[in-house]
Design an enzyme around this catalytic site. Structure first.
Site, PDB file in Angstrom:
ATOM      1  N   GLY A   1       0.654   2.150  -5.382  1.00 29.77           N
ATOM      2  CA  GLY A   1       0.409   3.050  -6.511  1.00 29.77           C
ATOM      3  C   GLY A   1       0.477   4.511  -6.104  1.00 29.77           C
ATOM      4  O   GLY A   1       1.078   5.345  -6.791  1.00 29.77           O
ATOM      5  N   CYS A   2      -0.132   4.820  -4.965  1.00 27.41           N
ATOM      6  CA  CYS A   2      -0.123   6.201  -4.489  1.00 27.41           C
ATOM      7  C   CYS A   2       1.286   6.633  -4.089  1.00 27.41           C
ATOM      8  O   CYS A   2       1.687   7.775  -4.314  1.00 27.41           O
ATOM      9  CB  CYS A   2      -1.082   6.368  -3.319  1.00 27.41           C
ATOM     10  SG  CYS A   2      -2.791   6.147  -3.800  1.00 27.41           S
ATOM     11  N   THR A   3       2.025   5.706  -3.490  1.00 28.20           N
ATOM     12  CA  THR A   3       3.398   6.025  -3.098  1.00 28.20           C
ATOM     13  C   THR A   3       4.244   6.319  -4.339  1.00 28.20           C
ATOM     14  O   THR A   3       5.010   7.281  -4.363  1.00 28.20           O
ATOM     15  CB  THR A   3       4.005   4.877  -2.274  1.00 28.20           C
ATOM     16  OG1 THR A   3       3.206   4.705  -1.102  1.00 28.20           O
ATOM     17  CG2 THR A   3       5.440   5.172  -1.889  1.00 28.20           C
TER      18      THR A   3
END
Length: 75
Positions: free
Chosen positions: A43-45
């Protein structure tokens, strides 16, 4: 959490090079503060890639992108 355009409270953290950096170091500049829970997660990527893709637009408007997380600076 500050609203868009609202001045955020100052804080000081270590940057990716282990050097102390304060939000107030960027006072007077447009800052996009990107908070994420953990580096290198899907998700952060995805979120970071969206910022990367929009970076030319931010740069053209003299904006600085700052990412913060509870990770160690080396992460």
């Amino acid at each position: 959490m500050p609203a868009i355009g609202e001045t955020a409270l100052d804080f000081e953290l270590l940057n990716q090079d282990g050097e102390s950096t304060k939000l107030s170091d960027f006072r007077g500049q447009t800052v996009i503060l990107f908070a994420y829970p953990k580096a290198a997660t899907p998700g952060c990527t995805t979120q970071a890639c969206g910022l990367r893709d929009a970076f030319p637009r931010f740069e053209a408007n003299n904006a600085t992108v700052i990412g913060i997380s509870p990770d160690e600076p080396k992460d």
